[in-house]
Enzyme design. Structure first.
Site, PDB file in Angstrom:
ATOM      1  N   GLU A 263       0.610  -1.270  -0.054  1.00  0.00           N
ATOM      2  CA  GLU A 263      -0.181  -0.156  -0.058  1.00  0.00           C
ATOM      3  C   GLU A 263       0.888   1.312   0.369  1.00  0.00           C
ATOM      4  OE1 GLU A 263      -2.803   0.643   3.111  1.00  0.00           O
ATOM      5  OE2 GLU A 263      -3.170  -1.779   3.265  1.00  0.00           O
ATOM      6  N   GLU A 317     -13.674   6.015  -0.390  1.00  0.00           N
ATOM      7  CA  GLU A 317     -14.487   5.148   0.316  1.00  0.00           C
ATOM      8  C   GLU A 317     -15.182   5.826   1.513  1.00  0.00           C
ATOM      9  OE1 GLU A 317     -12.687   1.269   1.270  1.00  0.00           O
ATOM     10  OE2 GLU A 317     -10.964   2.163   0.672  1.00  0.00           O
ATOM     11  N   LYS A 320     -15.540   5.003   5.431  1.00  0.00           N
ATOM     12  CA  LYS A 320     -14.538   4.668   6.172  1.00  0.00           C
ATOM     13  C   LYS A 320     -14.527   5.614   7.350  1.00  0.00           C
ATOM     14  CE  LYS A 320     -10.662   3.048   5.107  1.00  0.00           C
ATOM     15  NZ  LYS A 320      -9.145   2.888   4.450  1.00  0.00           N
ATOM     16  N   GLU A 326      -8.765   9.746   5.164  1.00  0.00           N
ATOM     17  CA  GLU A 326      -9.125   8.261   5.263  1.00  0.00           C
ATOM     18  C   GLU A 326     -10.136   7.861   3.965  1.00  0.00           C
ATOM     19  OE1 GLU A 326      -7.840   5.469   6.409  1.00  0.00           O
ATOM     20  OE2 GLU A 326      -6.317   6.388   7.841  1.00  0.00           O
TER      21      GLU A 326
END
Length: 382
Positions: A263, A317, A320, A326
């Site tokens: 990642e 997203e 999250k 995030e």
């Protein structure tokens, strides 16, 4: 008449071919998270990645059957993830075999599953039971794969955060946290070596970034950093982070294990006051990241290497938890339009590659042809 040793030219030719092949090994994949309520179906996502992007590798954060079915017959290599809370159950062989039978075997061989990632950043949690069970679970899952003759096709490993290091500066002084090295890290690395699996790391240069280090983190021209122990110069933060990991591995005798970037990414939005968290910086980081990890430039301690790298992430997203960043790592909006362009879409990549590398490719093949001409001429003379 000048006679040329054909063996010399043949050696040059093989070297050039070798260089060409190595240069093609750089893999850029993507993390496909689904903690959102506005995303397209896995079927649409798989078709988009296959037909419209250069992405050939993807990681999902579970073993969602709809996703694994969606990627069937696309050729896209898939890494699946066992969530942290399931690790302890998988230390039992019968349970692991049933898990494999339920979650993996139904999707083979149509879905190209290449890795099972056991948890995520487990060693950076405070859960002692989970940490204790990590390597046994990895070993049991591998045994289950062996029993199905799948251990060569599917590798078992686990991603780590940079918090695993107690020392990362200078890079050559990289060292694992005390207690991890003997009780967890060494058994884990012995497992990776024995099964020919890579060490996965999640480096994020934006974390802790300041105005003074922003250029260094974004691969921009900067004042650079010199490792006072080796006198090696670092032009970007990612190289320093990767070399710190390499140094920690080398310190305990595991420098031979391959390193994969599981990642990394850069948010396009953050909380007020966070430095460099905007669309322009995210685009700059990820575009330069792709160029760097596939360039064979390597790092100061690992020169001439490419790094298999997975960008985080495919979409924003919106569900999250945590800070604003995030929820803002995505490369694409839910309608598949880019949040920013980094050259992943096929038409732009093809046009760019033809323009940028056309001349180099032409001269490369001309040189190969010249070498072959000399070889044939020398053979005729003899």
């Amino acid at each position: 008449m000048l006679h040329v040793n054909s063996r010399i030219f043949l050696s040059i030719l093989l070297l050039l071919v070798s260089i060409s092949i190595k240069g093609a090994k750089g893999i850029v994949g993507v993390n496909y998270g689904m903690v959102a309520d506005n995303l397209p179906t896995p079927g649409l996502v798989a078709r988009f990645l296959q037909e419209s992007t250069i992405i050939s590798h993807v990681r999902i954060f579970d073993t969602d059957p709809d996703s694994l079915k969606a990627f069937a017959n696309t050729g896209i290599a898939i890494s699946v993830t066992i969530p942290n809370d399931q690790i302890s159950s998988l230390t039992d062989l019968e349970f692991a075999q049933n898990w494999l039978l339920t979650n993996i075997l139904p999707h083979l061989p149509d879905s190209n599953i290449i890795r099972i990632l056991v948890g995520n950043e487990v060693l950076s949690t405070a859960n002692k039971l989970m940490i204790t069970n990590l390597v046994p679970a990895m070993d049991i899952i591998h045994t289950a794969l062996v029993n199905e003759s799948l251990d060569k096709q599917i590798k078992v490993t686990t991603p780590h955060s940079l918090g695993l290091l107690v020392t990362s500066s200078p890079p050559s002084a990289g060292k694992f946290r005390q207690g991890y090295d003997n009780h967890v890290i060494e058994p884990l690395l012995n497992f990776l070596r024995a099964t020919d699996s890579p060490f996965l790391i999640n480096p994020y240069p934006f974390l802790g970034c300041s105005n003074e280090t922003l250029d260094y983190a974004l691969f921009r021209p900067n004042s650079q950093v010199v490792d006072e122990l080796t006198n090696l110069t670092y032009t970007n933060m990612l190289d320093a982070q990767l070399d710190a990991v390499y140094s920690a591995l080398k310190l305990i005798g595991f420098a031979d294990i391959d390193i994969v970037i599981a990642e990394t990414g850069w948010p396009s939005k953050g909380d007020q006051g966070q430095v460099g968290l905007d669309v322009e910086s995210a685009a700059e980081y990820n575009k330069k990241l792709m160029q760097h990890v596939t360039s064979m430039a390597g790092t100061p301690l690992m020169p001439d290497r490419t790094f298999e790298t997975y960008i985080f992430g495919l979409f924003n997203e919106n569900l999250k938890p945590g800070p604003v960043n995030e929820r803002n790592f995505g490369l694409f909006h839910p309608n598949f339009t880019p949040v920013y362009d980094i050259g992943i879409l096929r038409p732009k990549i093809a046009a760019s590659a033809a323009s940028k590398h056309g001349d180099n490719t032409k001269y490369f093949f001309m040189l190969m042809l010249l070498c072959l001409t000399f070889v044939l001429a020398d053979a005729n003379c003899n």
